[in-house]
Design an enzyme around this catalytic site. Structure first.
Site, mmCIF file in Angstrom:
data_model
loop_
_atom_site.group_PDB
_atom_site.id
_atom_site.type_symbol
_atom_site.label_atom_id
_atom_site.label_comp_id
_atom_site.label_asym_id
_atom_site.label_seq_id
_atom_site.Cartn_x
_atom_site.Cartn_y
_atom_site.Cartn_z
ATOM 1 N N TYR A 288 7.113 10.160 4.287
ATOM 2 C CA TYR A 288 7.115 9.087 3.383
ATOM 3 C C TYR A 288 7.573 9.059 2.158
ATOM 4 O O TYR A 288 6.993 10.174 1.695
ATOM 5 C CB TYR A 288 5.754 8.456 3.860
ATOM 6 C CG TYR A 288 5.459 7.185 2.557
ATOM 7 C CD1 TYR A 288 6.161 6.070 2.870
ATOM 8 C CD2 TYR A 288 4.667 7.460 1.689
ATOM 9 C CE1 TYR A 288 5.895 5.028 1.940
ATOM 10 C CE2 TYR A 288 4.253 6.636 0.724
ATOM 11 C CZ TYR A 288 4.952 5.525 0.557
ATOM 12 O OH TYR A 288 4.863 4.580 -0.338
ATOM 13 N N TRP B 195 6.034 -3.957 7.799
ATOM 14 C CA TRP B 195 5.016 -4.971 7.846
ATOM 15 C C TRP B 195 5.287 -6.037 6.834
ATOM 16 O O TRP B 195 6.297 -5.944 5.819
ATOM 17 C CB TRP B 195 3.696 -4.379 7.378
ATOM 18 C CG TRP B 195 3.384 -3.936 6.049
ATOM 19 C CD1 TRP B 195 2.588 -4.610 5.287
ATOM 20 C CD2 TRP B 195 3.638 -2.669 5.267
ATOM 21 N NE1 TRP B 195 2.598 -3.992 4.108
ATOM 22 C CE2 TRP B 195 3.296 -2.942 3.905
ATOM 23 C CE3 TRP B 195 4.418 -1.554 5.725
ATOM 24 C CZ2 TRP B 195 3.241 -1.971 3.036
ATOM 25 C CZ3 TRP B 195 4.483 -0.647 4.699
ATOM 26 C CH2 TRP B 195 3.883 -0.754 3.413
ATOM 27 N N ASP C 87 0.785 -1.217 0.058
ATOM 28 C CA ASP C 87 -0.077 -0.151 0.090
ATOM 29 C C ASP C 87 1.013 1.141 -0.083
ATOM 30 O O ASP C 87 1.514 1.724 0.856
ATOM 31 C CB ASP C 87 -0.854 -0.028 1.060
ATOM 32 C CG ASP C 87 -1.831 1.082 1.148
ATOM 33 O OD1 ASP C 87 -1.979 1.689 0.227
ATOM 34 O OD2 ASP C 87 -2.620 1.190 2.304
ATOM 35 N N ASP D 298 9.172 1.015 4.083
ATOM 36 C CA ASP D 298 8.878 2.271 3.553
ATOM 37 C C ASP D 298 10.142 3.192 3.455
ATOM 38 O O ASP D 298 11.204 3.011 4.179
ATOM 39 C CB ASP D 298 7.865 3.116 4.421
ATOM 40 C CG ASP D 298 6.549 2.800 4.422
ATOM 41 O OD1 ASP D 298 6.314 1.964 3.284
ATOM 42 O OD2 ASP D 298 5.726 3.239 5.168
ATOM 43 N N TRP E 166 5.288 3.938 8.506
ATOM 44 C CA TRP E 166 6.113 3.063 9.222
ATOM 45 C C TRP E 166 7.332 3.940 9.327
ATOM 46 O O TRP E 166 8.471 3.342 9.613
ATOM 47 C CB TRP E 166 6.385 1.942 8.271
ATOM 48 C CG TRP E 166 5.189 0.823 8.297
ATOM 49 C CD1 TRP E 166 4.173 0.842 7.475
ATOM 50 C CD2 TRP E 166 4.989 -0.037 9.383
ATOM 51 N NE1 TRP E 166 3.281 -0.221 7.861
ATOM 52 C CE2 TRP E 166 3.611 -0.808 9.285
ATOM 53 C CE3 TRP E 166 5.418 -0.271 10.608
ATOM 54 C CZ2 TRP E 166 2.971 -1.576 10.040
ATOM 55 C CZ3 TRP E 166 4.811 -1.140 11.491
ATOM 56 C CH2 TRP E 166 3.637 -1.663 11.140
ATOM 57 N N THR F 133 7.724 2.526 -1.133
ATOM 58 C CA THR F 133 7.983 1.410 -0.411
ATOM 59 C C THR F 133 8.520 0.324 -1.329
ATOM 60 O O THR F 133 8.344 0.208 -2.493
ATOM 61 C CB THR F 133 6.307 0.749 -0.053
ATOM 62 O OG1 THR F 133 5.815 1.803 0.626
ATOM 63 C CG2 THR F 133 6.457 -0.297 0.696
ATOM 64 N N ASN G 213 -0.921 -2.618 6.573
ATOM 65 C CA ASN G 213 -0.126 -1.608 5.548
ATOM 66 C C ASN G 213 -0.796 -0.351 5.627
ATOM 67 O O ASN G 213 -0.019 0.321 4.941
ATOM 68 C CB ASN G 213 -0.204 -2.242 4.355
ATOM 69 C CG ASN G 213 -1.595 -2.331 3.736
ATOM 70 O OD1 ASN G 213 -2.621 -1.754 4.349
ATOM 71 N ND2 ASN G 213 -1.664 -3.099 2.626
ATOM 72 N N ASP G 214 -1.745 0.255 6.345
ATOM 73 C CA ASP G 214 -2.129 1.697 6.299
ATOM 74 C C ASP G 214 -1.525 2.516 7.272
ATOM 75 O O ASP G 214 -2.029 3.689 7.771
ATOM 76 C CB ASP G 214 -3.706 1.626 6.548
ATOM 77 C CG ASP G 214 -4.414 0.927 5.391
ATOM 78 O OD1 ASP G 214 -3.831 1.031 4.192
ATOM 79 O OD2 ASP G 214 -5.581 0.438 5.608
#
Length: 177
Positions: free
Chosen positions: A162, A102, A77, A121, A153, A165, A149-150
Site C-alpha cells: 500500500y 470502498w 483511512d 488505494d 485493498w 489513497t 476502510n481498514d
C-alpha cells in the site's frame, strides 16, 4: 440512633422470614444477567472526549486537497495521494490503482449535495508516510467488506504493498422529496 438500628433489624428479620438464601441469589443473578443484556445497548460516546475541544478555534479549509478536512476525505483511512506525488484522483508515478475499492458518501459544503466517493488505494511502492488521515464518518463495521476502510485493498493487485489513497467522485445523490 437506636431507632435506626431497630428499623433495620425489623426489616432484616422480615426479609429473612419471607425469603431464602437461594431465592435471594436467584434474584441477584437475574439482576446481573438482565444488566448484561441492557448495558451494551445503551448509547455512549466512543470518541476522544477532547476531540472537539479545539474545533471552534481553527478554521477548516474544505478545499485543500492535502488536508484531512477536505470534503471528499470524509471516509478515508490512509495517506493522501495529493501529498505523495499524485492528486486527489490519480496515483503517484510507479504505483497502480487498486482493483477493489470502498465507497463513502460525502457532502460537498459548497453545493450541499451528497456525492458517492470511491476510495482506491494506490499499490506497488512502499507507504508514502505523509498526510495520514483517519476519518470514519458513516463507516460500517468490518463484516461489511465493501464499506469498511481498514482493509488493505491492494490484495487483488500484483503487488499488495500500500502507498496512498485517492478519492474519486463516482456519483451524485438525488435530493429526497
Amino acid at each position: 440512633m437506636k431507632w435506626l438500628d431497630s428499623f433495620f433489624e425489623k426489616k432484616t428479620r422480615q426479609v429473612a422470614q419471607s425469603a431464602s438464601r437461594r431465592s435471594a441469589l436467584v434474584k441477584v443473578g437475574k439482576l446481573f444477567v438482565g444488566t448484561a443484556f441492557i448495558l451494551p445497548v445503551l448509547p455512549f460516546d466512543r470518541m476522544n472526549p477532547n476531540a472537539h475541544a479545539a474545533e471552534g478555534k481553527k478554521k477548516v479549509d474544505v478545499d485543500d486537497e492535502t488536508s484531512c478536512d477536505y470534503w471528499r476525505h470524509c471516509a478515508l483511512d490512509g495517506f493522501l495521494c495529493s501529498c505523495c506525488g499524485g492528486t486527489v484522483t490519480t496515483c503517484p508515478p510507479g504505483t497502480e490503482i487498486s482493483k477493489v475499492t470502498w465507497v463513502g458518501t460525502c457532502r460537498n459544503p459548497h453545493d450541499g449535495k451528497d456525492y458517492l466517493i470511491s476510495y482506491n488505494d494506490c499499490c506497488g511502492v512502499a507507504q508514502c508516510g505523509r498526510c495520514f488521515c483517519n476519518r470514519n464518518e458513516r463507516e460500517r463495521p468490518g463484516y461489511r467488506l465493501g464499506v469498511h476502510n481498514d482493509i488493505n485493498w491492494c490484495m487483488a493487485n500484483t503487488s499488495n504493498t500500500y502507498n496512498c489513497t485517492v478519492a474519486a467522485i463516482v456519483g451524485v445523490g438525488e435530493p429526497r422529496g
